[in-house]
Design an enzyme around this catalytic site. Structure first.
Site, short mmCIF file in Angstrom:
data_model
loop_
_atom_site.label_atom_id
_atom_site.label_comp_id
_atom_site.label_asym_id
_atom_site.label_seq_id
_atom_site.Cartn_x
_atom_site.Cartn_y
_atom_site.Cartn_z
N PRO A 199 0.64 -1.24 -0.14
CA PRO A 199 -0.14 -0.11 0.11
C PRO A 199 0.95 1.21 -0.10
O PRO A 199 1.84 1.36 0.99
CB PRO A 199 -0.84 -0.02 1.17
CG PRO A 199 -0.66 -1.51 1.52
CD PRO A 199 0.48 -2.16 1.16
N GLU A 200 0.47 2.17 -0.94
CA GLU A 200 1.41 3.51 -1.05
C GLU A 200 0.56 4.54 -0.16
O GLU A 200 -0.32 4.26 0.53
CB GLU A 200 1.50 3.84 -2.62
CG GLU A 200 2.19 2.85 -3.32
CD GLU A 200 2.82 3.12 -4.60
OE1 GLU A 200 3.06 4.21 -4.81
OE2 GLU A 200 2.63 2.12 -5.44
N LYS A 205 4.19 6.05 4.39
CA LYS A 205 3.48 4.61 4.50
C LYS A 205 3.34 4.15 5.82
O LYS A 205 3.03 3.05 6.21
CB LYS A 205 4.42 3.55 3.96
CG LYS A 205 4.42 3.87 2.36
CD LYS A 205 5.46 2.84 1.73
CE LYS A 205 5.70 3.26 0.23
NZ LYS A 205 6.42 2.31 -0.41
N ASN A 254 6.07 1.64 -5.56
CA ASN A 254 6.62 1.24 -6.96
C ASN A 254 5.65 1.71 -8.06
O ASN A 254 6.09 2.14 -9.18
CB ASN A 254 6.45 -0.42 -7.12
CG ASN A 254 7.52 -0.79 -7.95
OD1 ASN A 254 8.50 -0.33 -8.20
ND2 ASN A 254 7.56 -2.05 -8.30
N ARG A 311 13.50 -4.35 -7.01
CA ARG A 311 12.12 -4.02 -7.41
C ARG A 311 11.89 -3.90 -8.82
O ARG A 311 12.94 -3.42 -9.50
CB ARG A 311 11.59 -2.69 -6.80
CG ARG A 311 11.90 -2.77 -5.26
CD ARG A 311 10.83 -3.82 -4.48
NE ARG A 311 9.43 -3.44 -5.00
CZ ARG A 311 8.80 -2.91 -4.35
NH1 ARG A 311 9.11 -2.15 -3.22
NH2 ARG A 311 7.48 -2.64 -4.57
#
Length: 296
Positions: free
Chosen positions: A2-3, A52, A196, A286
């Site tokens: 979750p961003e 976050k 991301n 990533r």
């Protein structure tokens, strides 16, 4: 993971449904039993997001500090007065349903815990369960201040007192390091809340090669990234999902999942701007999606 927009929505929801109420705090799983005992029976006074990280402030200068990580999510329920999302967090964990929930028709209290519920918060009118978080601590005021001091500026703090120069601080941190901008945007000490998806989409929208060192960016480029991050994350809070494309590119009034992004998870598809195939590379462990044709 979750961003920042999801965590901001969590902070808003906790304020809306629990603020000022005395909460029963427990740890059905048992891993947070000691922390739950410290917070149990105290009133929730504040609910704050920084990137976050979620900080729930209880009376007595005690806090619940949560980082959802890759798999964490909160699930909610309650009576007809308890409105908001039924779950917010990692969709691969319990499913993300960030739509208004009008509450249960006949509320008889929280259900029996299902799965590994790390923390359960219960008020007179509703409940919240936390599962799968990478961090869940009972903290003091100084602990929280120290944790927040390690974080970069948050684009969702726009307009809050004391945050007038956050854009300048972001630019300073970004442009003072030779690390690639693709890595720097994921560094929570440079900017808090970008993950991301936002990283890939922000760089595409700005036409910036993710491999460029931070020191190579101009002041205008850094300012543009910050302004766009403020806009996109605020849209995410409003919409309950990340959307970085424009309505004219959608097949309906809202975008289908594959229409919400320009480059993220679109490897091999033509770039919507120049037609070059979207590329996928690994950067600091990533996945990074970008267009080799128009990101310079």
């Amino acid at each position: 993971m979750p961003e920042g927009h999801s965590v901001r929505r969590l902070a808003i929801q906790f304020h809306d449904v629990f603020a000022g109420q005395r909460l029963a705090v427990s740890s059905p799983q048992g891993r947070f039993a000691a922390g739950a005992a410290l917070l149990d029976g105290r009133r929730l006074l504040s609910s704050e997001a920084h990137g976050k990280q979620l900080f729930l402030g209880f009376e007595g200068d005690l806090w619940l500090h949560v980082h959802l990580g890759l798999y964490g999510a909160w699930e909610f329920g309650g009576d007809e007065t308890f409105t908001g999302a039924s779950s917010i967090g990692a969709p691969r964990r319990i499913g993300e349903r960030e739509v208004a929930d009008s509450g249960e028709d006949v509320y008889t209290g929280p259900p029996a815990p299902v799965g590994a519920v790390r923390v359960r918060l219960v008020s007179e009118h509703g409940w919240a369960d936390l599962r799968g978080a990478s961090r869940c601590d009972a903290a003091t005021g100084p602990d929280v201040a120290a944790a927040r001091a390690k974080l970069g500026p948050d684009p969702l703090h726009r307009g809050l007192p004391g945050h007038e120069r956050d854009g300048e601080e972001f630019a300073r941190r970004l442009r003072s390091r030779r690390t690639s901008v693709g890595q720097l945007l994921m560094d929570q000490g440079v900017v808090a809340g970008i993950g991301n998806i936002y990283r890939a989409e922000l760089l595409f929208r700005a036409g910036i090669d993710p491999a460029r060192p931070g020191t190579s960016l101009s002041a205008d480029e850094a300012a543009g990234l910050w302004a766009d991050a403020e806009r996109l994350l605020a849209d995410g809070v409003r919409d309950g999902r990340i959307i970085t494309t424009e309505p004219g590119t959608w097949s309906g009034s809202l975008p289908e999942e594959h229409e919400a992004f320009s480059v993220y998870q679109h490897q091999g598809s033509p770039c919507p701007r120049c037609g070059t195939a979207i590329a996928l590379r690994e950067l600091a462990g990533r996945k990074l999606y970008w267009c080799p044709g128009c990101q310079h």
